[in-house]
Design an enzyme around this catalytic site. Structure first.
Site, PDB file in Angstrom:
ATOM      1  N   HIS A  58       0.836  -1.217   0.000  1.00 21.41           N
ATOM      2  CA  HIS A  58       0.000   0.000   0.000  1.00 21.41           C
ATOM      3  C   HIS A  58       0.866   1.261   0.000  1.00 21.41           C
ATOM      4  CE1 HIS A  58      -4.045   1.847   1.432  1.00 21.41           C
ATOM      5  NE2 HIS A  58      -3.300   2.793   0.891  1.00 21.41           N
ATOM      6  N   HIS A  60       1.412   5.200  -2.033  1.00 22.09           N
ATOM      7  CA  HIS A  60       0.973   6.229  -2.977  1.00 22.09           C
ATOM      8  C   HIS A  60       2.209   6.893  -3.577  1.00 22.09           C
ATOM      9  CE1 HIS A  60      -3.273   6.001  -1.762  1.00 22.09           C
ATOM     10  NE2 HIS A  60      -2.787   5.725  -0.562  1.00 22.09           N
ATOM     11  N   LEU A  61       2.477   6.603  -4.846  1.00 22.66           N
ATOM     12  CA  LEU A  61       3.655   7.188  -5.503  1.00 22.66           C
ATOM     13  C   LEU A  61       3.343   8.542  -6.127  1.00 22.66           C
ATOM     14  CD1 LEU A  61       5.380   4.113  -7.206  1.00 22.66           C
ATOM     15  CD2 LEU A  61       6.127   5.367  -5.169  1.00 22.66           C
ATOM     16  N   ASN A  92      -4.950   6.147  -7.113  1.00 21.34           N
ATOM     17  CA  ASN A  92      -5.519   7.511  -7.096  1.00 21.34           C
ATOM     18  C   ASN A  92      -4.542   8.534  -7.679  1.00 21.34           C
ATOM     19  OD1 ASN A  92      -3.889   7.232  -4.823  1.00 21.34           O
ATOM     20  ND2 ASN A  92      -5.231   8.385  -3.459  1.00 21.34           N
ATOM     21  N   HIS A 177     -10.434  -0.023   0.270  1.00 23.37           N
ATOM     22  CA  HIS A 177     -10.473   1.064   1.245  1.00 23.37           C
ATOM     23  C   HIS A 177     -11.926   1.111   1.700  1.00 23.37           C
ATOM     24  CE1 HIS A 177      -9.772   5.492   2.348  1.00 23.37           C
ATOM     25  NE2 HIS A 177     -11.084   5.352   2.392  1.00 23.37           N
ATOM     26  N   HIS A 230      -5.563  -0.786   5.371  1.00 16.40           N
ATOM     27  CA  HIS A 230      -5.413  -0.008   6.615  1.00 16.40           C
ATOM     28  C   HIS A 230      -6.567  -0.142   7.615  1.00 16.40           C
ATOM     29  CE1 HIS A 230      -7.757   2.626   4.034  1.00 16.40           C
ATOM     30  NE2 HIS A 230      -6.716   3.128   3.406  1.00 16.40           N
ATOM     31  N   ASP A 303       0.903   2.519   3.849  1.00 15.87           N
ATOM     32  CA  ASP A 303       0.006   3.561   3.348  1.00 15.87           C
ATOM     33  C   ASP A 303       0.774   4.878   3.189  1.00 15.87           C
ATOM     34  OD1 ASP A 303      -2.159   5.011   2.470  1.00 15.87           O
ATOM     35  OD2 ASP A 303      -3.228   4.993   4.377  1.00 15.87           O
ATOM     36  N   PHE A 321      -5.642  14.234   4.052  1.00 20.06           N
ATOM     37  CA  PHE A 321      -5.372  13.045   4.860  1.00 20.06           C
ATOM     38  C   PHE A 321      -4.090  12.370   4.365  1.00 20.06           C
ATOM     39  CE2 PHE A 321     -10.064  13.299   5.008  1.00 20.06           C
ATOM     40  CZ  PHE A 321     -10.315  13.098   6.356  1.00 20.06           C
TER      41      PHE A 321
HETATM   42  N1  LIG Z   1      -4.433   7.293   3.742  1.00 15.98           N
HETATM   43  C1  LIG Z   1      -4.583   8.576   3.548  1.00 15.98           C
HETATM   44  O1  LIG Z   1      -4.760   9.302   4.523  1.00 15.98           O
HETATM   45  N2  LIG Z   1      -4.525   9.128   2.336  1.00 15.98           N
HETATM   46  C2  LIG Z   1      -4.346   8.456   1.097  1.00 15.98           C
HETATM   47  C3  LIG Z   1      -5.573   7.741   0.618  1.00 15.98           C
HETATM   48  C4  LIG Z   1      -5.876   6.466   1.340  1.00 15.98           C
HETATM   49  O2  LIG Z   1      -5.044   5.571   1.480  1.00 15.98           O
HETATM   50  O3  LIG Z   1      -7.009   6.291   1.757  1.00 15.98           O
HETATM   51  C5  LIG Z   1      -3.865   9.468   0.056  1.00 15.98           C
HETATM   52  O4  LIG Z   1      -3.879   9.162  -1.135  1.00 15.98           O
HETATM   53  O5  LIG Z   1      -3.424  10.539   0.464  1.00 15.98           O
HETATM   54 ZN   LIG Z   2      -7.049   4.146   1.760  1.00 19.99          ZN
END
Ligand SMILES: NC(=O)N[C@@H](CC(=O)O)C(=O)O
Ligand SMILES: [Zn+2]
Length: 425
Positions: A58, A60-61, A92, A177, A230, A303, A321
């Site tokens: 998990h 986010h790049l 995303n 999610h 998560h 995450d 977030f």
């Molecule tokens: N976890 C988060 O707080 N944010 C994530 C999105 C996600 O994993 O739900 C994001 O892309 O910023």
């Molecule tokens: Zn998420």
């Protein structure tokens, strides 16, 4: 050829065993004491710990689309520095990988810039809008780990049911999610003591657990592999425990921050404590720890969610977030869970390498002769304060600044090649 001398690995019985490692052609060729080899480049590990390469399902790049927050290059460099040899990139981005064209585009970008192995997720629905399901059958043949609309929950049970049925047919997981938007009521921190005391709107635990309950029933009906992102509440952990007892194919991840922090740890309305799902109560945190220890929760996933400093400089209500995690996950977990005796080193390696590879059917997470040479060398003694200014990730958004932790990765090898090496090794 690379020869790593004087390392230690951990056995299933949690014994530390001394060994040298001879690596050739991307594989572990020999693993024993006293290996000599003239042709090899030799590194003296001087007693450092050798783990199968860490796997994070998990991440986010941000690239393509949000290069201000992170790029494939900086994100995968952060992964390598954190000891991760394989990561999975969430969908995303802009564009969302929801078509052959978009998945091809993202895989081409990864081929160009990624420093570690990266498997992208394809989205479950077009544009992650939760309405029209992607071409599951065609995308399943591409280089993807599974299907996920991470960042948002799938609101319609019927959409999730159809997506699961189709993913089951092509033998790919649905990675969810879980968040019911109709139960949010404008919340942005956990609906608990901190939110009440400081006048913030709370996110109910049931906004997560109610959707997990629904999805577990749908997973039972469809037989799909359903992986929960998560996990953060006691009720969610109990639901997964129940599902596993019923033989439903459910797996779950928990992030280091949900294992380490609760809502009452939030300081001065600092937005580096704001993430989704939010830091819950101490009772939820303990349930996550218990779930991880008894195998209800399968894996630890960071995450890693980098955001720009300007965005995190907004107030708690307005800031996005998410927090970063790749460069601090192992030392935080080692220091707070292994050194304290809550879990064994072998359990931690299982949760951060062997099990994530296993549940997603990846051929990594193995440390044996003949295995793919994805290795993480960790100095368990090396103690250092967490300082986001030293991160190679563009994201500096962490609540762990100033934590003094040990167990820092000092060398990372992917496919037998060194992709990260600390100065002093
Ligand atoms: N976890 C988060 O707080 N944010 C994530 C999105 C996600 O994993 O739900 C994001 O892309 O910023
Ligand atoms: Zn998420």
């Amino acid at each position: 050829m690379i020869l790593l001398k004087n390392g230690y690995f951990v056995s299933e019985e949690n014994d530390l065993i001394k060994s040298d490692f001879l690596i050739n052609d991307g594989k572990i060729l020999k693993m024993e004491i006293g290996i000599e080899c003239d042709e090899a480049e030799v590194y003296d590990l001087a007693g450092a710990f050798v783990s199968p390469g860490l796997v994070d399902v998990h991440v986010h790049l941000r690239e393509p689309g949000y290069e201000r927050k992170e790029t494939i290059e900086t994100g995968t460099l952060a992964a390598a520095k954190g000891g991760f040899t394989t990561i999975a990139a969430m969908a995303n981005t802009i564009p969302v990988p929801d078509s052959v064209e978009h998945v091809t585009y993202i895989n081409d970008l990864l081929d160009k810039s990624a420093k570690v192995r990266v498997f992208p997720y394809a989205a479950i629905t077009i544009g992650e809008r939760g309405e029209e399901i992607v071409d599951v059958e065609t995308l399943a043949n591409m280089n993807i780990l599974g299907f996920s609309d991470d960042g948002r929950g799938i609101q319609e049970a019927g959409v999730m049911y159809q997506a699961m049925k189709r993913a089951k047919e092509v033998n790919k997981p649905i990675v969810a999610h879980c968040e019911d938007d109709s139960l949010l009521f404008g919340g942005y921190l956990h609906d608990g003591e901190y939110a009440k005391e400081n006048g913030h709107k709370g996110i109910l635990s049931v906004s997560e657990s109610a959707q997990i309950a629904r999805d577990i029933m749908l997973a039972q009906a469809t037989g799909v592999h359903y992986h929960i992102c998560h996990i953060s509440t006691k009720e969610s952990v109990e639901l997964v425990r129940f599902a596993k007892q019923q033989g439903i194919h459910v797996t779950a991840e928990v992030s280091p921050h949900h294992l380490l922090l609760c809502d009452m740890d939030i300081k001065n309305d600092d937005t580096n404590y704001k993430m989704n799902p939010p830091l819950r109560s101490e009772r939820d945190r303990l349930a996550c720890v218990e779930g991880l220890l008894d195998g209800t929760i399968d894996v630890i996933a960071t995450d890693h969610a980098p955001h720009h400093e300007d965005e995190k400089a907004r107030n708690l209500y307005e800031a996005p977030f998410g927090i970063v995690g790749l460069e601090t996950a192992f030392p935080l977990m080692y220091t707070h869970f292994v050194k304290t005796g809550i879990m064994t080193l072998n359990q931690l390696v299982n949760c951060m390498s062997r099990k994530p590879a296993d549940i997603f059917n990846l051929p990594y997470g193995k440390l044996e002769v003949g295995a793919i040479a994805d290795l993480t060398i960790i100095d368990l003694e090396k103690e250092m304060k967490i300082d986001p200014q030293h991160f190679v990730s563009k994201g500096k958004n962490t609540p762990f600044t100033g934590y003094c932790v040990s167990g820092w990765p000092v060398m990372t090898l992917v496919d037998g090649k060194i992709v990260y090496q600390a100065m002093n090794l």
